[in-house]
Design a protein around this motif. Structure first.
Motif, short mmCIF file in Angstrom:
data_model
loop_
_atom_site.label_atom_id
_atom_site.label_comp_id
_atom_site.label_asym_id
_atom_site.label_seq_id
_atom_site.Cartn_x
_atom_site.Cartn_y
_atom_site.Cartn_z
N SER A 1 -42.90 5.54 105.97
CA SER A 1 -44.15 6.24 105.64
C SER A 1 -44.33 6.37 104.14
CB SER A 1 -44.17 7.63 106.29
OG SER A 1 -43.16 8.45 105.73
N SER A 2 -43.27 6.14 103.37
CA SER A 2 -43.35 6.15 101.91
C SER A 2 -42.81 4.81 101.40
CB SER A 2 -42.55 7.33 101.35
OG SER A 2 -42.74 7.45 99.95
N THR A 3 -42.29 4.80 100.17
CA THR A 3 -41.77 3.58 99.56
C THR A 3 -40.52 3.09 100.29
OG1 THR A 3 -42.68 4.19 97.41
CG2 THR A 3 -40.80 2.69 97.40
N ALA A 4 -40.36 1.78 100.37
CA ALA A 4 -39.19 1.23 101.06
C ALA A 4 -37.92 1.43 100.25
CB ALA A 4 -39.41 -0.24 101.39
N ILE A 5 -37.93 1.03 98.96
CA ILE A 5 -36.78 1.21 98.07
C ILE A 5 -37.25 1.88 96.80
CG2 ILE A 5 -34.99 0.07 96.71
CD1 ILE A 5 -34.97 -2.20 98.75
N ASN A 6 -36.69 3.04 96.49
CA ASN A 6 -37.02 3.79 95.27
C ASN A 6 -35.75 3.94 94.46
OD1 ASN A 6 -38.21 7.17 94.54
ND2 ASN A 6 -38.14 5.36 93.28
N SER A 7 -35.72 3.32 93.27
CA SER A 7 -34.53 3.31 92.44
C SER A 7 -34.80 4.02 91.13
CB SER A 7 -34.09 1.87 92.16
OG SER A 7 -33.02 1.83 91.25
N VAL A 8 -33.99 5.02 90.83
CA VAL A 8 -34.04 5.72 89.55
C VAL A 8 -32.69 5.49 88.87
CG1 VAL A 8 -34.36 7.93 88.37
CG2 VAL A 8 -35.55 7.47 90.53
N ARG A 9 -32.73 4.82 87.75
CA ARG A 9 -31.59 4.34 86.99
C ARG A 9 -31.17 2.95 87.49
NH1 ARG A 9 -31.99 5.42 82.58
NH2 ARG A 9 -29.80 5.45 81.97
N ALA A 10 -30.17 2.36 86.88
CA ALA A 10 -29.90 0.94 86.99
C ALA A 10 -29.55 0.49 88.41
CB ALA A 10 -28.76 0.56 86.04
N SER A 11 -30.17 -0.61 88.82
CA SER A 11 -29.88 -1.15 90.15
C SER A 11 -30.11 -2.66 90.15
CB SER A 11 -30.77 -0.50 91.21
OG SER A 11 -32.13 -0.82 90.97
N ILE A 12 -29.46 -3.31 91.09
CA ILE A 12 -29.68 -4.72 91.37
C ILE A 12 -30.07 -4.82 92.83
CG2 ILE A 12 -28.67 -7.02 91.47
CD1 ILE A 12 -26.86 -6.24 89.17
N THR A 13 -31.26 -5.35 93.07
CA THR A 13 -31.83 -5.37 94.42
C THR A 13 -32.03 -6.83 94.81
OG1 THR A 13 -32.91 -3.26 93.99
CG2 THR A 13 -33.75 -4.56 95.84
N VAL A 14 -31.32 -7.29 95.84
CA VAL A 14 -31.24 -8.71 96.16
C VAL A 14 -31.47 -8.96 97.65
CG1 VAL A 14 -29.77 -10.78 96.06
CG2 VAL A 14 -29.55 -9.02 94.30
N ASN A 15 -32.34 -9.91 97.96
CA ASN A 15 -32.46 -10.48 99.30
C ASN A 15 -32.77 -9.43 100.36
OD1 ASN A 15 -32.48 -12.83 100.94
ND2 ASN A 15 -30.44 -12.30 101.73
N ASN A 16 -33.67 -8.53 100.04
CA ASN A 16 -34.12 -7.55 101.02
C ASN A 16 -35.46 -7.99 101.62
OD1 ASN A 16 -32.15 -5.13 100.53
ND2 ASN A 16 -32.79 -5.80 98.50
N THR A 17 -35.66 -7.65 102.87
CA THR A 17 -36.92 -7.91 103.55
C THR A 17 -37.60 -6.57 103.82
OG1 THR A 17 -36.10 -9.92 104.58
CG2 THR A 17 -38.01 -8.87 105.61
N ILE A 18 -38.83 -6.43 103.31
CA ILE A 18 -39.55 -5.16 103.39
C ILE A 18 -40.92 -5.42 104.00
CG2 ILE A 18 -40.61 -3.32 102.03
CD1 ILE A 18 -38.37 -3.85 99.92
N ARG A 19 -41.23 -4.68 105.05
CA ARG A 19 -42.52 -4.85 105.71
C ARG A 19 -43.14 -3.48 105.99
NH1 ARG A 19 -39.33 -8.43 108.99
NH2 ARG A 19 -39.70 -10.62 108.47
N ARG A 20 -44.44 -3.39 105.72
CA ARG A 20 -45.26 -2.24 106.10
C ARG A 20 -44.72 -0.92 105.53
NH1 ARG A 20 -44.61 -5.47 110.43
NH2 ARG A 20 -43.05 -4.09 111.35
N SER A 21 -44.54 -0.89 104.21
CA SER A 21 -44.16 0.37 103.56
C SER A 21 -45.40 1.21 103.34
CB SER A 21 -43.45 0.10 102.24
OG SER A 21 -44.27 -0.66 101.38
N GLY A 22 -45.25 2.53 103.49
CA GLY A 22 -46.39 3.43 103.37
C GLY A 22 -46.88 3.62 101.96
N ARG A 23 -46.07 3.29 100.97
CA ARG A 23 -46.53 3.30 99.57
C ARG A 23 -46.18 1.95 98.93
NH1 ARG A 23 -45.59 8.00 95.65
NH2 ARG A 23 -47.39 6.94 94.70
#
Length: 324
Positions: A77-99
């Motif tokens: 219903s909101s964002t799928a991935i929310n990152s605050v500060r350093a991150s490495i985001t790889v090979n994720n599948t995201i569908r129908r996020s609310g934000r």
């Protein structure tokens, strides 16, 4: 499943791996981390969260990196991935996020090989409020963003590199960068103009752009090569620019004189801008640094049909031809 709060809550946790979990129907975030570091979140399935799918928060004193990879996150219903500060985001599948599909705040990040479809707002958003002296630096590579409700990529006070990425079907803008945000792209495919796969290399400051599927008619003396972009200044200052290189195919320039290619703009009427020093017909590339924004920009060229004869016929004959 069906918990009232976060599905998995990690506070002050370090050196943790969360993998192969199935988290469904949470009352808040699917996975929530705070103040820790050196966390790996991988190969999880997260569905139907009331809040964020994965929320990563690290303190400003913590320089550790969180890895978010190989997850499938749907129907948040909101964002799928929310990152605050350093991150490495790889090979994720995201569908129908609310934000947003992915929202990066106040941090440096690398986003690689992600697929983001049907986000209600932006496919990817970056925001660094109040930190103009230290803007967010982010790289996006080999990512696909489709059918965002607002923008494909939205950035505020950020420096973003985008390489080998495809963005399709955003309701408003493919890219929107404002408040001292710079974007640099290589092989950014923004979708069809009047031909498929309009691909750009560019560097821009405080500019929004998208593909143009209904371009204005060509000026009488020129012909388009089916590559158009619609670009807008997002700053009231005069510092905005769009240094853009259009890539094209041999088929695009069949029927035109490629040597006459020039970038034009249309804000009601067509105006020729020229071809910049990085133009390279041998590599099928034409470049120009736009600083005076109109609406639609496109490479145009003269046609190559030319006159049938290059020398005029004589005015008259002194005598009819004879057979000898």
């Amino acid at each position: 499943r069906g918990v009232g709060n976060n599905g998995l809550d990690l506070e002050d946790a370090s050196n943790v791996v969360v993998n192969e979990s199935v988290i469904l129907d949470t009352g808040s975030a699917g996975i929530y981390t705070q103040a820790g570091g050196d966390i790996v979140i991988e190969s999880n399935v997260i569905r139907r969260t009331t809040g964020v799918g994965i929320r990563v928060f690290q303190s400003f004193a913590n320089n550790n990196i969180t890895y978010i990879r190989d997850n499938v996150i749907t129907d948040t219903s909101s964002t799928a991935i929310n990152s605050v500060r350093a991150s490495i985001t790889v090979n994720n599948t995201i569908r129908r996020s609310g934000r947003h599909g992915i929202y990066v705040q106040d941090s440096d990040a690398r986003l690689l090989d992600n697929r983001i479809v049907d986000s209600t707002e932006s496919g990817i958003r970056f925001n660094n409020p109040g930190l103009a002296s230290n803007p967010t630096n982010v790289s996006i590579e080999n990512t696909t963003i489709k059918s965002s409700g607002r923008n494909g990529i939205r950035a505020i006070d950020s420096v973003v590199g985008v390489n080998d990425t495809t963005i399709r079907g955003s309701d408003k803008r493919t890219l929107k960068f404002s408040r001292d945000s710079t974007v640099r792209t290589r092989d950014l495919d923004i979708g069809p103009s009047s031909a498929a796969n309009t691909t750009l290399d560019l560097e821009a400051l405080d500019v929004s752009l998208t593909n143009e599927t209904a371009p204005p008619a060509d000026p009488g003396s020129e012909a388009n090569i089916s590559r158009f972009v619609n670009a807008t200044n997002e700053s009231s200052a005069a510092s905005s620019y769009l240094n853009v290189t259009f890539e094209y195919t041999n088929g695009d320039v069949s029927g035109v004189d490629e040597s006459t290619l020039s970038v034009w703009k249309n804000n009601g009427t067509w105006t020729e801008l020229g071809a910049g020093p990085a133009t390279d017909p041998a590599q099928n590339r034409i470049q120009f640094n736009v600083t005076n924004f109109g609406s639609v920009f496109a490479p145009l060229a003269g046609d190559d049909t030319g006159p049938l004869f290059t020398d005029p016929l004589t005015d008259s004959f002194s005598a009819p031809p004879t057979n000898t």
